[in-house]
Design a protein around this motif. Structure first.
Motif, mmCIF file in Angstrom:
data_model
loop_
_atom_site.group_PDB
_atom_site.id
_atom_site.type_symbol
_atom_site.label_atom_id
_atom_site.label_comp_id
_atom_site.label_asym_id
_atom_site.label_seq_id
_atom_site.Cartn_x
_atom_site.Cartn_y
_atom_site.Cartn_z
ATOM 1 N N TRP A 1 0.822 -1.222 0.000
ATOM 2 C CA TRP A 1 0.000 0.000 0.000
ATOM 3 C C TRP A 1 0.854 1.270 0.000
ATOM 4 O O TRP A 1 0.517 2.260 -0.643
ATOM 5 C CB TRP A 1 -0.977 -0.008 1.193
ATOM 6 C CG TRP A 1 -2.186 -0.910 0.970
ATOM 7 C CD1 TRP A 1 -2.705 -1.268 -0.237
ATOM 8 C CD2 TRP A 1 -3.004 -1.541 1.973
ATOM 9 N NE1 TRP A 1 -3.810 -2.094 -0.040
ATOM 10 C CE2 TRP A 1 -4.015 -2.272 1.296
ATOM 11 C CE3 TRP A 1 -2.983 -1.553 3.376
ATOM 12 C CZ2 TRP A 1 -4.990 -3.007 1.976
ATOM 13 C CZ3 TRP A 1 -3.959 -2.286 4.045
ATOM 14 C CH2 TRP A 1 -4.947 -3.006 3.358
ATOM 15 N N GLN A 2 1.977 1.237 0.723
ATOM 16 C CA GLN A 2 2.888 2.395 0.714
ATOM 17 C C GLN A 2 3.389 2.671 -0.706
ATOM 18 O O GLN A 2 3.415 3.806 -1.172
ATOM 19 C CB GLN A 2 4.094 2.154 1.635
ATOM 20 C CG GLN A 2 3.795 2.173 3.126
ATOM 21 C CD GLN A 2 3.492 3.556 3.675
ATOM 22 O OE1 GLN A 2 3.695 4.570 2.995
ATOM 23 N NE2 GLN A 2 2.981 3.614 4.902
ATOM 24 N N LEU A 3 3.807 1.600 -1.409
ATOM 25 C CA LEU A 3 4.385 1.777 -2.749
ATOM 26 C C LEU A 3 3.317 2.151 -3.773
ATOM 27 O O LEU A 3 3.586 2.836 -4.755
ATOM 28 C CB LEU A 3 5.112 0.493 -3.183
ATOM 29 C CG LEU A 3 6.331 0.116 -2.327
ATOM 30 C CD1 LEU A 3 6.857 -1.264 -2.715
ATOM 31 C CD2 LEU A 3 7.446 1.167 -2.470
ATOM 32 N N LYS A 4 2.088 1.713 -3.514
ATOM 33 C CA LYS A 4 0.975 2.035 -4.399
ATOM 34 C C LYS A 4 0.468 3.461 -4.115
ATOM 35 O O LYS A 4 -0.218 4.065 -4.943
ATOM 36 C CB LYS A 4 -0.134 1.013 -4.111
ATOM 37 C CG LYS A 4 -1.211 0.833 -5.147
ATOM 38 C CD LYS A 4 -2.055 -0.382 -4.707
ATOM 39 C CE LYS A 4 -3.518 -0.236 -5.033
ATOM 40 N NZ LYS A 4 -3.839 -0.542 -6.435
ATOM 41 N N GLY A 5 0.803 3.963 -2.928
ATOM 42 C CA GLY A 5 0.364 5.306 -2.547
ATOM 43 C C GLY A 5 -1.045 5.340 -1.991
ATOM 44 O O GLY A 5 -1.698 6.377 -1.969
ATOM 45 N N THR A 6 -1.538 4.190 -1.535
ATOM 46 C CA THR A 6 -2.906 4.128 -1.017
ATOM 47 C C THR A 6 -2.935 3.797 0.481
ATOM 48 O O THR A 6 -3.894 3.219 0.968
ATOM 49 C CB THR A 6 -3.730 3.062 -1.763
ATOM 50 O OG1 THR A 6 -3.047 1.802 -1.657
ATOM 51 C CG2 THR A 6 -3.913 3.422 -3.229
ATOM 52 N N ALA A 7 -1.863 4.168 1.179
ATOM 53 C CA ALA A 7 -1.803 3.825 2.599
ATOM 54 C C ALA A 7 -2.572 4.814 3.476
ATOM 55 O O ALA A 7 -2.573 4.694 4.704
ATOM 56 C CB ALA A 7 -0.344 3.719 3.055
#
Ligand code: ZN
Lengths: 165, 392
Positions: free
Chosen positions: B355-361
């Motif tokens: 989620w951090q790398l996807k930017g949805t955290a």
């Protein structure tokens, strides 16, 4: 959505108790059997791999580095240095106990302080809680306190604890 | 260490889902697995019929009080009439499940894998501690009546003694992670605590106190992994798995120095080699090291070679691992804050990095841009370590 148990339900939930009537006859194996018999004699025995020089305490019939049989029985000292020590205020069922149980790991001699792997033993320490808490016992030289010969049963309990010398 | 890596397919993560982590969840383990799995499929935009293989992670059977948990969980995990398997390496299981999903796809065996991890720690009576009795050597260790916390307390004290680390310095991990968990909607124990709160909490097995340790919890987590062609079709933001590593050390913990997690260094070297990482401190942007105990996060940061031996506490104090630091560590809140349903907690760490790398955290999102992240887990008799590295 997950549902958590409500506070009042904690006190009146139905418990399904089940006690598996499982009993085991564990095998000590060749190496551990000899180790236990050694304890009865007041000796701590290990197995040495002459190829890599590693001494296994507790002993093993094979060297897990060289993957070949270990070669000879060796007796190590019943003395060593405390690597770590802890004080347990809870039982194995997580009930509180008032007098802490004091246990630790001892690097037995002969061995070198630089060894990452060494002949080692996990046992009780006959020291005070304060010495564990302030860490002064870590690094101390200790010696096994053996049970009287007639009470020994070829068990890890043949040693009562390790005492600072 | 020799590791030859022959990849058939590049592997991406395209969806994930979790249940809340709580103590005494009323749902069954299968229902928990189903909830996490359906959320993961939904995020991936797939249906169960699109999934070719299922991997289930669950640590010990005994916690849930049922036998053969892989088979037991299979229908809640969507594993019926599919090649399904279960992996378990104690606490290291959650990341091992993701690694197993990875090699199912990387080998070319399946194009889509659903990875599911579930654990209920709270059914055991009188306490889950008693279930751990059987991890000890029956002849040489069990007569001393140990409980599980003993070995970790021994490792913590050895770590402190070797490098002169104080409890106050270690407690900062608990403070940081519980603070981070306040931003995590799935978390059990988020909040603001102080170093004094940790130092004044109940002494369990000195030096371990109540707030040094993660809570007993139940929960589930699931993730969809896919080959590159499938991932590109279903996702605009696939997150790539670029490195994996796992190792077992021996079980003779009284006969090796507990100050340093050698098992983790081997696992990390394997993953770094695969991902082409030479300087982990410079190249990793965000990490989720396994933190069932506060000292363990520091110990693991050293085993991962992000800090020199004995120096992780110094970097922690300088704020390097804060959510706005150089290398945010456990921005999810970790096991200390989110909870510790063992296998699910490990997969939670992988999902957090995804989620951090996807930017949805969401509120957990770290401040700086992130491109490379690492999740890690550890378990058994302080012998198993699993590492996964992902990039966007
Ligand atoms: Zn050898």
């Amino acid at each position: 959505m997950v549902t958590s148990l409500k506070e009042e339900e904690l006190h009146k939930h139905v418990l399904i108790p089940y006690k598996p009537n499982a009993k085991y006859a564990y095998t000590a194996g060749q190496a551990q059997s000899r180790y236990l018999l050694g304890l009865k004699e007041g000796k701590i025995l290990g197995r040495k791999c002459v190829k890599c020089g590693k001494i296994y305490v507790p002993p093993k019939m094979y060297c897990d580095e060289c993957f070949r049989p270990t070669d000879i029985w060796v007796e190590v000292m019943d003395e060593g240095y405390v690597m770590t020590a802890v004080a347990s205020f809870i039982s194995w069922t997580r009930e509180k106990i008032s007098e802490p149980e004091l246990v630790g790991v001892i690097r037995l001699l002969p061995s070198n302080p630089r060894d990452f792997v060494y002949p080692g033993i996990f046992h009780r320490l006959c020291v005070s809680y304060e010495e564990v808490r302030n860490m002064s016992v870590i690094g101390k030289r200790v010696k096994a306190v053996w049970r009287p010969k007639e009470e020994r049963k070829a068990s890890i309990e043949d040693i009562q604890c390790f005492k600072v010398i | 260490m020799k590791v030859n890596i022959h990849l058939n397919k590049r592997v991406a993560v395209i969806g994930a889902g979790m249940t809340q982590f709580r103590r005494r969840i009323l749902e069954t383990p299968q229902e928990i697995a189903w909830e996490a799995s359906s959320k993961a499929l939904e995020e991936a935009g797939l249906e169960l019929k699109d999934i070719e293989c299922v991997v289930i992670g669950s640590a010990p059977d005994a916690f849930d009080g049922v036998n053969l948990k892989g088979e037991y969980l299979s229908h809640g995990s969507g594993g019926i009439r599919k090649p399904s398997s279960r992996v378990f390496v104690g606490g290291a299981t959650g990341v091992m499940a993701a690694i197993t999903g990875w090699y199912h796809v990387a080998s070319g065996m399946c194009n889509t894998v659903l990875v599911v991890a579930e654990e209920k720690m709270s059914p055991a009576r009188p306490h889950p501690q008693s279930v751990f009795r059987y991890i000890w050597d029956p002849i040489l260790e069990k007569p001393l009546n140990p409980n599980l916390i003993w070995i970790f307390a021994m490792e913590m004290h050895r770590y402190m003694a070797t490098y002169g680390i104080k409890k106050e310095e270690i407690a900062l991990v608990s403070v940081k992670n519980k603070r981070n968990a306040a931003n995590n909607p799935y978390a059990q124990l988020g909040g603001n605590i102080t170093v004094d709160d940790v130092l004044n909490s109940e002494v369990l097995v000195w030096p371990v106190q109540l707030l040094d340790i993660s809570p007993v919890s139940d929960g589930g987590a699931a993730m969809v992994m896919a080959s590159e062609d499938v991932a590109r079709r279903y996702s605009d933001t696939p997150i790539w798995v670029d490195g994996v590593g796992w190792t077992l050390d021996n079980t003779e913990w009284p006969a090796r120095d507990l100050a340093y997690p050698r098992y983790l260094e081997f696992a990390a070297r394997m993953a770094y080699k695969m991902a082409g990482i030479e300087n982990p401190y410079k190249e990793l942007d965000v990490i989720e090291p396994y933190d069932p105990f506060d000292y363990k996060e520091l110990h693991h940061i050293e085993g991962l070679r992000i800090a020199k031996r004995g120096e992780a506490p110094k970097l922690l104090k300088e704020g390097v691992f804060d959510i706005d630091g150089d290398i945010p560590s456990s921005p999810s809140g970790g096991l200390l804050g989110v909870g510790n349903p063992i296998a699910a907690a490990g997969l939670m760490k992988v999902i957090s990095i995804y989620w951090q790398l996807k930017g949805t955290a969401g509120k957990m999102q770290v401040k700086k841009p992130v491109h490379t992240g690492l999740a890690q887990a550890w378990g058994d008799l302080m012998q198993a370590s699993t590492v996964i590295i992902m990039r966007n």
